[in-house]
Motif scaffolding. Structure first.
Motif, PDB file in Angstrom:
ATOM      1  N   GLU A 107       0.841  -1.191   0.000  1.00 58.29           N
ATOM      2  CA  GLU A 107       0.000   0.000   0.000  1.00 58.29           C
ATOM      3  C   GLU A 107       0.881   1.247   0.000  1.00 58.29           C
ATOM      4  O   GLU A 107       1.802   1.361   0.809  1.00 58.29           O
ATOM      5  CB  GLU A 107      -0.925   0.028   1.223  1.00 58.29           C
ATOM      6  N   LEU A 108       0.607   2.163  -0.923  1.00 57.78           N
ATOM      7  CA  LEU A 108       1.310   3.435  -0.959  1.00 57.78           C
ATOM      8  C   LEU A 108       0.478   4.464  -0.208  1.00 57.78           C
ATOM      9  O   LEU A 108      -0.714   4.618  -0.479  1.00 57.78           O
ATOM     10  CB  LEU A 108       1.519   3.897  -2.409  1.00 57.78           C
ATOM     11  N   LEU A 109       1.084   5.160   0.725  1.00 54.83           N
ATOM     12  CA  LEU A 109       0.351   6.172   1.474  1.00 54.83           C
ATOM     13  C   LEU A 109       1.259   7.344   1.796  1.00 54.83           C
ATOM     14  O   LEU A 109       2.471   7.203   1.920  1.00 54.83           O
ATOM     15  CB  LEU A 109      -0.235   5.584   2.763  1.00 54.83           C
ATOM     16  N   ILE A 110       0.650   8.529   1.888  1.00 51.00           N
ATOM     17  CA  ILE A 110       1.379   9.745   2.204  1.00 51.00           C
ATOM     18  C   ILE A 110       1.302   9.981   3.708  1.00 51.00           C
ATOM     19  O   ILE A 110       0.224   9.959   4.292  1.00 51.00           O
ATOM     20  CB  ILE A 110       0.792  10.946   1.443  1.00 51.00           C
ATOM     21  N   SER A 111       2.437  10.180   4.322  1.00 45.83           N
ATOM     22  CA  SER A 111       2.503  10.387   5.769  1.00 45.83           C
ATOM     23  C   SER A 111       1.876  11.729   6.142  1.00 45.83           C
ATOM     24  O   SER A 111       2.368  12.786   5.742  1.00 45.83           O
ATOM     25  CB  SER A 111       3.964  10.350   6.240  1.00 45.83           C
ATOM     26  N   MET A 112       0.782  11.691   6.904  1.00 40.67           N
ATOM     27  CA  MET A 112       0.114  12.925   7.319  1.00 40.67           C
ATOM     28  C   MET A 112       0.978  13.713   8.306  1.00 40.67           C
ATOM     29  O   MET A 112       0.870  14.938   8.382  1.00 40.67           O
ATOM     30  CB  MET A 112      -1.242  12.606   7.942  1.00 40.67           C
ATOM     31  N   ASN A 113       1.841  13.024   9.056  1.00 44.77           N
ATOM     32  CA  ASN A 113       2.753  13.733   9.960  1.00 44.77           C
ATOM     33  C   ASN A 113       3.733  14.588   9.172  1.00 44.77           C
ATOM     34  O   ASN A 113       4.034  15.722   9.548  1.00 44.77           O
ATOM     35  CB  ASN A 113       3.507  12.738  10.840  1.00 44.77           C
ATOM     36  N   ASP A 114       4.225  14.041   8.043  1.00 44.45           N
ATOM     37  CA  ASP A 114       5.127  14.809   7.182  1.00 44.45           C
ATOM     38  C   ASP A 114       4.395  15.992   6.557  1.00 44.45           C
ATOM     39  O   ASP A 114       4.956  17.089   6.442  1.00 44.45           O
ATOM     40  CB  ASP A 114       5.705  13.912   6.079  1.00 44.45           C
ATOM     41  N   VAL A 115       3.150  15.758   6.153  1.00 49.56           N
ATOM     42  CA  VAL A 115       2.347  16.836   5.564  1.00 49.56           C
ATOM     43  C   VAL A 115       2.156  17.962   6.577  1.00 49.56           C
ATOM     44  O   VAL A 115       2.330  19.142   6.263  1.00 49.56           O
ATOM     45  CB  VAL A 115       0.980  16.300   5.093  1.00 49.56           C
ATOM     46  N   ARG A 116       1.813  17.594   7.803  1.00 51.05           N
ATOM     47  CA  ARG A 116       1.591  18.596   8.849  1.00 51.05           C
ATOM     48  C   ARG A 116       2.868  19.396   9.127  1.00 51.05           C
ATOM     49  O   ARG A 116       2.824  20.619   9.263  1.00 51.05           O
ATOM     50  CB  ARG A 116       1.112  17.906  10.122  1.00 51.05           C
TER      51      ARG A 116
END
Length: 224
Positions: free
Chosen positions: A85-94
């Motif tokens: 599964e490919l997912l974007i880290s919301m912690n990195d986004v924040r």
């Protein structure tokens, strides 16, 4: 530890051992949940007033280095790989575009932001050579994204390799607009994509016809 369960004394020791382990595990899970909740509640709540600014920053943010790969394994059969599964880290986004903002304060405003993240993720995937892909990939998308031109562009890039791509939908997104989900589902299945209903839990499984799921051919939906 080894126990002979046919022996009453050993069985009592085993029961005590298992109970102590269960209590310890439950306490650890409560600590993890508490820490996660405290982290999500930190910062100024996401509001309509700061949403536009964050969304603008997202549109120009580099996302390739925030994409994580998470393996999904089959529990039986030796733990073989089902997909990544490919997912974007919301912690990195924040940290990059919303410092000091609690992105989880409003689920619906957060979903609006994830539509922009979907577009950025699809743009990165356009550069992949799907005919050289060894392991299937899974991407978690909004239903509105699948019905957009951005996904049409990805579909052209995937070409005849749709069996290597799994599309995940969140349960709340599905039930928010069943008509759009039905349309997206037909399109994806006709093209050969697999679909995952994401966000299920043991309680929600009682609402599914298990006999239908078990009889479903391999190209139909997986429920996790």
């Amino acid at each position: 530890s080894w126990f002979d369960l046919s022996n009453a004394e050993d069985f009592a020791d085993f029961f005590s051992f298992a109970t102590a382990g269960a209590v310890e595990t439950e306490q650890q899970l409560k600590k993890i949940e508490l820490l996660r909740g405290q982290e999500e509640q930190q910062g100024e709540p996401l509001r309509a007033e700061n949403l536009a600014d964050i969304n603008r920053k997202l549109a120009g943010m580099r996302v390739a280095d925030t994409i994580k790969r998470q393996a999904c394994l089959q529990v039986t059969g030796g733990g073989s790989l089902v997909f990544y599964e490919l997912l974007i880290s919301m912690n990195d986004v924040r940290d990059r575009v919303a410092t000091g903002i609690n992105l989880f304060a409003s689920p619906w405003l957060l979903q609006y932001l994830t539509e922009t993240l979907d577009q950025r993720l699809l743009a990165v995937l356009l550069e992949k050579k799907f005919d050289e892909l060894c392991d299937p990939l899974s991407i978690n998308l909004n239903i509105s994204t699948v019905l957009s031109q951005d996904f049409q562009n990805l579909d052209q890039a995937v070409d005849d390799n749709t069996d290597k791509v799994i599309v995940e939908f969140q349960i709340n997104d599905i039930f928010a607009d069943l008509k759009s989900y039905a349309y997206a589902r037909v399109f994806l299945k006709e093209r050969g994509y697999r679909i995952v209903a994401d966000g299920l839990n043991p309680l929600s499984l009682q609402y599914f016809d298990k006999s239908f799921v078990l009889k479903a051919p391999s190209h139909m939906e997986y429920c996790v």
